[in-house]
Design a protein around this motif. Structure first.
Motif, PDB file in Angstrom:
ATOM      1  N   MET A  34       5.023   8.994  18.929  1.00  0.00           N
ATOM      2  CA  MET A  34       5.628   8.151  17.777  1.00  0.00           C
ATOM      3  C   MET A  34       4.575   7.398  17.049  1.00  0.00           C
ATOM      4  SD  MET A  34       9.058   6.741  19.650  1.00  0.00           S
ATOM      5  CE  MET A  34      10.292   7.541  20.236  1.00  0.00           C
ATOM      6  N   GLY A  35       3.482   7.154  17.563  1.00  0.00           N
ATOM      7  CA  GLY A  35       2.361   6.527  16.798  1.00  0.00           C
ATOM      8  C   GLY A  35       1.838   6.989  15.409  1.00  0.00           C
ATOM      9  N   GLY A  36       0.518   6.592  15.084  1.00  0.00           N
ATOM     10  CA  GLY A  36       0.029   7.116  13.984  1.00  0.00           C
ATOM     11  C   GLY A  36       0.735   6.736  12.838  1.00  0.00           C
ATOM     12  N   THR A  37       0.626   7.642  11.651  1.00  0.00           N
ATOM     13  CA  THR A  37       1.105   7.600  10.335  1.00  0.00           C
ATOM     14  C   THR A  37       2.414   8.367   9.885  1.00  0.00           C
ATOM     15  OG1 THR A  37      -1.114   6.562   9.550  1.00  0.00           O
ATOM     16  CG2 THR A  37       0.830   7.481   7.934  1.00  0.00           C
ATOM     17  N   ASP A  38       3.402   7.742   9.517  1.00  0.00           N
ATOM     18  CA  ASP A  38       4.538   8.345   9.167  1.00  0.00           C
ATOM     19  C   ASP A  38       4.808   8.463   7.782  1.00  0.00           C
ATOM     20  OD1 ASP A  38       6.648  10.018  10.152  1.00  0.00           O
ATOM     21  OD2 ASP A  38       7.776   8.764  11.269  1.00  0.00           O
ATOM     22  N   ASP A  39       4.798   9.454   6.942  1.00  0.00           N
ATOM     23  CA  ASP A  39       4.939   9.589   5.467  1.00  0.00           C
ATOM     24  C   ASP A  39       6.508   9.390   5.254  1.00  0.00           C
ATOM     25  OD1 ASP A  39       4.696   9.337   2.976  1.00  0.00           O
ATOM     26  OD2 ASP A  39       4.058  11.462   2.682  1.00  0.00           O
ATOM     27  N   MET A  40       6.844   8.240   4.496  1.00  0.00           N
ATOM     28  CA  MET A  40       7.930   7.892   4.147  1.00  0.00           C
ATOM     29  C   MET A  40       8.368   7.990   2.674  1.00  0.00           C
ATOM     30  SD  MET A  40       9.131   7.367   6.963  1.00  0.00           S
ATOM     31  CE  MET A  40      10.755   6.496   7.035  1.00  0.00           C
ATOM     32  N   THR A  41       7.532   8.499   1.999  1.00  0.00           N
ATOM     33  CA  THR A  41       7.404   8.578   0.510  1.00  0.00           C
ATOM     34  C   THR A  41       8.711   9.606   0.017  1.00  0.00           C
ATOM     35  OG1 THR A  41       5.050   8.569   0.615  1.00  0.00           O
ATOM     36  CG2 THR A  41       6.040   9.137  -1.750  1.00  0.00           C
ATOM     37  N   ARG A  42       9.336   8.785  -0.930  1.00  0.00           N
ATOM     38  CA  ARG A  42      10.450   9.688  -1.510  1.00  0.00           C
ATOM     39  C   ARG A  42      10.076  10.168  -2.921  1.00  0.00           C
ATOM     40  NH1 ARG A  42      15.445   9.084  -0.674  1.00  0.00           N
ATOM     41  NH2 ARG A  42      15.987   8.758  -2.748  1.00  0.00           N
TER      42      ARG A  42
ATOM     43  N   GLU B  17      10.982  10.069  -5.922  1.00  0.00           N
ATOM     44  CA  GLU B  17      10.803   9.092  -7.218  1.00  0.00           C
ATOM     45  C   GLU B  17       9.652   8.254  -6.931  1.00  0.00           C
ATOM     46  OE1 GLU B  17      13.397   9.049  -5.276  1.00  0.00           O
ATOM     47  OE2 GLU B  17      13.594   7.198  -4.207  1.00  0.00           O
ATOM     48  N   MET B  18       9.314   7.823  -5.682  1.00  0.00           N
ATOM     49  CA  MET B  18       8.213   7.007  -5.513  1.00  0.00           C
ATOM     50  C   MET B  18       6.825   7.579  -6.010  1.00  0.00           C
ATOM     51  SD  MET B  18       8.855   5.685  -1.876  1.00  0.00           S
ATOM     52  CE  MET B  18      10.250   4.532  -1.318  1.00  0.00           C
ATOM     53  N   LYS B  19       6.835   9.124  -5.746  1.00  0.00           N
ATOM     54  CA  LYS B  19       5.645   9.892  -5.951  1.00  0.00           C
ATOM     55  C   LYS B  19       5.479   9.878  -7.317  1.00  0.00           C
ATOM     56  CE  LYS B  19       3.608  14.136  -4.107  1.00  0.00           C
ATOM     57  NZ  LYS B  19       2.760  13.642  -2.898  1.00  0.00           N
ATOM     58  N   ALA B  20       6.650  10.311  -8.075  1.00  0.00           N
ATOM     59  CA  ALA B  20       6.533  10.427  -9.381  1.00  0.00           C
ATOM     60  C   ALA B  20       6.161   9.200 -10.128  1.00  0.00           C
ATOM     61  CB  ALA B  20       7.784  10.896  -9.866  1.00  0.00           C
ATOM     62  N   ALA B  21       6.784   7.964  -9.510  1.00  0.00           N
ATOM     63  CA  ALA B  21       6.281   6.694 -10.030  1.00  0.00           C
ATOM     64  C   ALA B  21       4.797   6.354 -10.039  1.00  0.00           C
ATOM     65  CB  ALA B  21       7.071   5.594  -9.583  1.00  0.00           C
ATOM     66  N   GLY B  22       4.197   6.800  -8.850  1.00  0.00           N
ATOM     67  CA  GLY B  22       2.557   6.780  -8.326  1.00  0.00           C
ATOM     68  C   GLY B  22       2.478   5.915  -7.349  1.00  0.00           C
ATOM     69  N   PHE B  23       3.345   5.846  -6.261  1.00  0.00           N
ATOM     70  CA  PHE B  23       2.999   5.006  -4.971  1.00  0.00           C
ATOM     71  C   PHE B  23       3.805   5.984  -4.012  1.00  0.00           C
ATOM     72  CE2 PHE B  23       6.855   2.858  -3.813  1.00  0.00           C
ATOM     73  CZ  PHE B  23       7.534   3.034  -4.781  1.00  0.00           C
ATOM     74  N   GLU B  24       3.267   5.491  -2.863  1.00  0.00           N
ATOM     75  CA  GLU B  24       3.670   6.177  -1.649  1.00  0.00           C
ATOM     76  C   GLU B  24       4.119   5.180  -0.620  1.00  0.00           C
ATOM     77  OE1 GLU B  24       0.220   8.421  -0.078  1.00  0.00           O
ATOM     78  OE2 GLU B  24       0.618   9.780  -1.285  1.00  0.00           O
ATOM     79  N   ALA B  25       5.085   5.605   0.322  1.00  0.00           N
ATOM     80  CA  ALA B  25       5.404   4.596   1.541  1.00  0.00           C
ATOM     81  C   ALA B  25       5.152   5.206   2.878  1.00  0.00           C
ATOM     82  CB  ALA B  25       6.842   4.178   1.450  1.00  0.00           C
ATOM     83  N   GLU B  26       4.589   4.175   3.819  1.00  0.00           N
ATOM     84  CA  GLU B  26       4.224   4.798   5.225  1.00  0.00           C
ATOM     85  C   GLU B  26       4.450   3.927   6.088  1.00  0.00           C
ATOM     86  OE1 GLU B  26       0.275   7.725   4.457  1.00  0.00           O
ATOM     87  OE2 GLU B  26      -0.077   5.426   4.130  1.00  0.00           O
ATOM     88  N   LEU B  27       4.742   4.256   7.379  1.00  0.00           N
ATOM     89  CA  LEU B  27       4.808   3.512   8.681  1.00  0.00           C
ATOM     90  C   LEU B  27       3.589   3.711   9.134  1.00  0.00           C
ATOM     91  CD1 LEU B  27       8.595   4.283  10.044  1.00  0.00           C
ATOM     92  CD2 LEU B  27       7.782   1.931   9.083  1.00  0.00           C
TER      93      LEU B  27
ATOM     94  N   MET C  21       4.572  -0.787  21.316  1.00  0.00           N
ATOM     95  CA  MET C  21       3.798  -0.166  19.973  1.00  0.00           C
ATOM     96  C   MET C  21       3.790  -1.334  18.907  1.00  0.00           C
ATOM     97  SD  MET C  21       6.159   2.856  18.834  1.00  0.00           S
ATOM     98  CE  MET C  21       5.385   3.313  17.558  1.00  0.00           C
ATOM     99  N   HIS C  22       2.906  -1.202  17.836  1.00  0.00           N
ATOM    100  CA  HIS C  22       2.854  -2.364  16.694  1.00  0.00           C
ATOM    101  C   HIS C  22       2.594  -1.426  15.360  1.00  0.00           C
ATOM    102  CE1 HIS C  22       2.325  -5.246  19.803  1.00  0.00           C
ATOM    103  NE2 HIS C  22       1.077  -4.470  20.263  1.00  0.00           N
ATOM    104  N   PHE C  23       3.512  -1.751  14.551  1.00  0.00           N
ATOM    105  CA  PHE C  23       3.182  -0.774  13.357  1.00  0.00           C
ATOM    106  C   PHE C  23       3.655  -1.433  11.921  1.00  0.00           C
ATOM    107  CE2 PHE C  23       7.753   0.482  12.856  1.00  0.00           C
ATOM    108  CZ  PHE C  23       8.009   0.249  14.003  1.00  0.00           C
ATOM    109  N   HIS C  24       3.402  -1.122  10.705  1.00  0.00           N
ATOM    110  CA  HIS C  24       3.961  -2.020   9.458  1.00  0.00           C
ATOM    111  C   HIS C  24       4.521  -0.769   8.555  1.00  0.00           C
ATOM    112  CE1 HIS C  24      -0.228  -1.486   9.451  1.00  0.00           C
ATOM    113  NE2 HIS C  24      -0.228  -1.316   8.384  1.00  0.00           N
ATOM    114  N   LEU C  25       5.149  -1.055   7.716  1.00  0.00           N
ATOM    115  CA  LEU C  25       5.796  -0.414   6.607  1.00  0.00           C
ATOM    116  C   LEU C  25       5.015  -0.785   5.303  1.00  0.00           C
ATOM    117  CD1 LEU C  25       7.890   1.419   5.322  1.00  0.00           C
ATOM    118  CD2 LEU C  25       9.116  -0.525   4.936  1.00  0.00           C
ATOM    119  N   THR C  26       4.218   0.037   4.759  1.00  0.00           N
ATOM    120  CA  THR C  26       3.379  -0.201   3.638  1.00  0.00           C
ATOM    121  C   THR C  26       3.753   0.465   2.583  1.00  0.00           C
ATOM    122  OG1 THR C  26       1.537   1.428   4.051  1.00  0.00           O
ATOM    123  CG2 THR C  26       1.225  -0.624   4.889  1.00  0.00           C
ATOM    124  N   ALA C  27       3.428  -0.076   1.255  1.00  0.00           N
ATOM    125  CA  ALA C  27       3.409   0.805  -0.014  1.00  0.00           C
ATOM    126  C   ALA C  27       2.212   0.834  -0.680  1.00  0.00           C
ATOM    127  CB  ALA C  27       4.414   0.000  -1.043  1.00  0.00           C
ATOM    128  N   SER C  28       1.710   2.054  -1.271  1.00  0.00           N
ATOM    129  CA  SER C  28       0.354   1.940  -1.545  1.00  0.00           C
ATOM    130  C   SER C  28       0.256   2.747  -2.618  1.00  0.00           C
ATOM    131  CB  SER C  28      -0.840   2.358  -0.491  1.00  0.00           C
ATOM    132  OG  SER C  28      -0.268   3.830   0.010  1.00  0.00           O
TER     133      SER C  28
END
Ligand SMILES: C[S@@+](CC[C@H](N)C(=O)[O-])C[C@H]1O[C@@H](n2cnc3c(N)ncnc32)[C@H](O)[C@@H]1O
Length: 386
Positions: free
Chosen positions: A271-279, A281-291, A306-313
């Motif tokens: 379950m660790g690492g990075t999980d791409d959550m990008t939808r 419409e996000m991609k089309a607008a120019g950003f990504e979302a990841e855990l 475990m420790h993680f965060h939700l980011t937009a970039s």
């Protein structure tokens, strides 16, 4: 019991016009869904014309519409389409189609992209992004009320409710139930209470600690009929073992059924690492979302911590939306062990039967590995449905 949905299909705008007129005049009942096929293509309409059709569609369906007949050559057009539907009261955060709250008269604006276009990552509403990527829209109060076990429930409790989608969505389907939400986050409370609720529904959103026993006695006093408590998005993973044990104990003394949304059965090390959550419409607008796993967040296979965060970039910048420090994955067998220690009866939501089945029963026909994502605990003595 699985809930049946009624879908009406139209193949042209003329057929859609006829159907909408019949529903508007009361000659036909609202179906759950309208499916647009063939030439009934919303993508070919100018925005104004499309939004007029969407307004009528909104008033003529219980759940939403499906339209797999759209095509776009450019990302820009796909995004424009997505935004126009989202601000017309439908979202596609579920697998089912473009959805609204059940039979809701309110046209809600689900477009969280415009704020990004205006102000970049800082403009994003973290709760809206969170909802779009992690929201549970495929299951709602009615799926659980349709089970033999919970058919007499009349009070819904949502501890750690945050944006409280379970109660909010649920109240449109069952406005005469009582709804109680609890969270430490005052901003979440304000946000939820600022949404449009049906005026007749009795509700309360407490800003309080769910580990506090007094909170649960207040909930018990507020309840009418049998009560079902639901913690969504695996939020109980924010608790350590003693806290969760205490919560299961206190909650089950004050509500009839205590349900947790659980992860799929898996090793925590997967379950660790990075999980791409990008939808899209996000991609089309120019950003990504990841855990994203925190630098010190690698899952511990012995403690499941475990420790993680939700980011937009964007390419240039990153913004942390929510942090999940001290997240312990309480797998199903651990929950069942806690339940045994507390003398609780434990059930899982069977993916084929759509019923709560005792964990002691056979798991035949149930996709246990992928689909046991709801567990329920109760002090009541109940016969299993099998
Ligand atoms: C993962 S988020 C939950 C999201 C929520 N299920 C939703 O639909 O938005 C976890 C939530 O638990 C709340 N929380 C954490 N500890 C809590 C506690 N001891 N009592 C009440 N709420 C708590 C947080 O404020 C946060 O809103």
């Amino acid at each position: 019991m699985e809930i049946e949905h009624k879908t009406r299909v139209v193949n042209s705008f003329a057929a859609l016009e006829k159907l909408l007129a019949q529903i508007e005049s009361g000659r036909k009942e609202k179906p759950d869904w309208i499916r647009l096929q063939s030439n009934a293509r919303l993508d070919v309409l100018e925005i104004d014309a499309r939004e007029k059709v969407l307004k009528r569609l909104h008033a003529c369906v219980l759940r939403g519409f499906k339209a797999n007949n759209v095509e776009f050559e450019k990302k820009k057009h796909r995004l424009e389409y997505w935004q126009s539907v989202a601000r017309s009261g439908f979202h596609d955060f579920s697998e089912l189609g473009w959805m609204k709250s059940y039979d809701s008269p309110f046209v809600e604006n689900y477009d969280y992209i415009e704020a990004f276009k205006d102000n970049g990552l800082d403009g994003l509403d973290p709760y809206a992004v969170y909802s779009s990527v992690l929201g549970t829209f495929d299951f709602s109060v009615e799926d659980f009320i349709a089970t033999e076990l919970c058919q007499n429930v009349r009070t819904i409790v949502e501890p750690m409710s945050g944006t409280a989608e379970f109660c909010y969505q649920g109240h449109f389907r069952f406005p005469d139930f009582r709804y109680a939400m609890i969270d430490l986050d005052e901003q979440a409370q304000q946000r939820v209470l600022a949404q449009r609720w049906l005026p007749e529904t009795e509700k309360q959103y407490l800003v309080a600690d769910v580990l506090n026993e007094e909170v649960w006695s207040n909930i018990k006093a507020f309840s009418s009929g049998e009560s079902l408590s639901y913690i969504g998005k695996q939020s109980h993973h924010l608790f350590d073992a003693k806290q969760l044990f205490r919560l299961m104990d206190v909650a089950t003394r004050n509500v009839d059924y205590f349900m947790l949304e659980t992860p799929q059965l898996a090793m925590v090390t997967d379950m660790g690492g990075t999980d791409d959550m990008t939808r899209p419409e996000m991609k089309a607008a120019g950003f990504e979302a990841e855990l994203v796993e925190d630098h010190d967040g690698e899952p511990n296979p012995f403690t499941n911590l475990m420790h993680f965060h939700l980011t937009a970039s964007t390419k240039k910048k990153e913004r942390q939306l929510f942090g999940y420090r001290d997240w312990t994955v309480w797998s199903q067998p651990i929950l069942v062990t806690m339940a045994n220690l507390l003398d609780l009866n434990a059930f899982y939501f069977h993916s084929e039967l759509h019923e709560f089945v005792s964990v002691e029963e056979e798991t035949e026909d149930c996709d246990v590995e992928d689909n046991v994502t709801f567990m329920l605990f109760t002090r009541r003595e109940v016969d299993s449905v099998l």
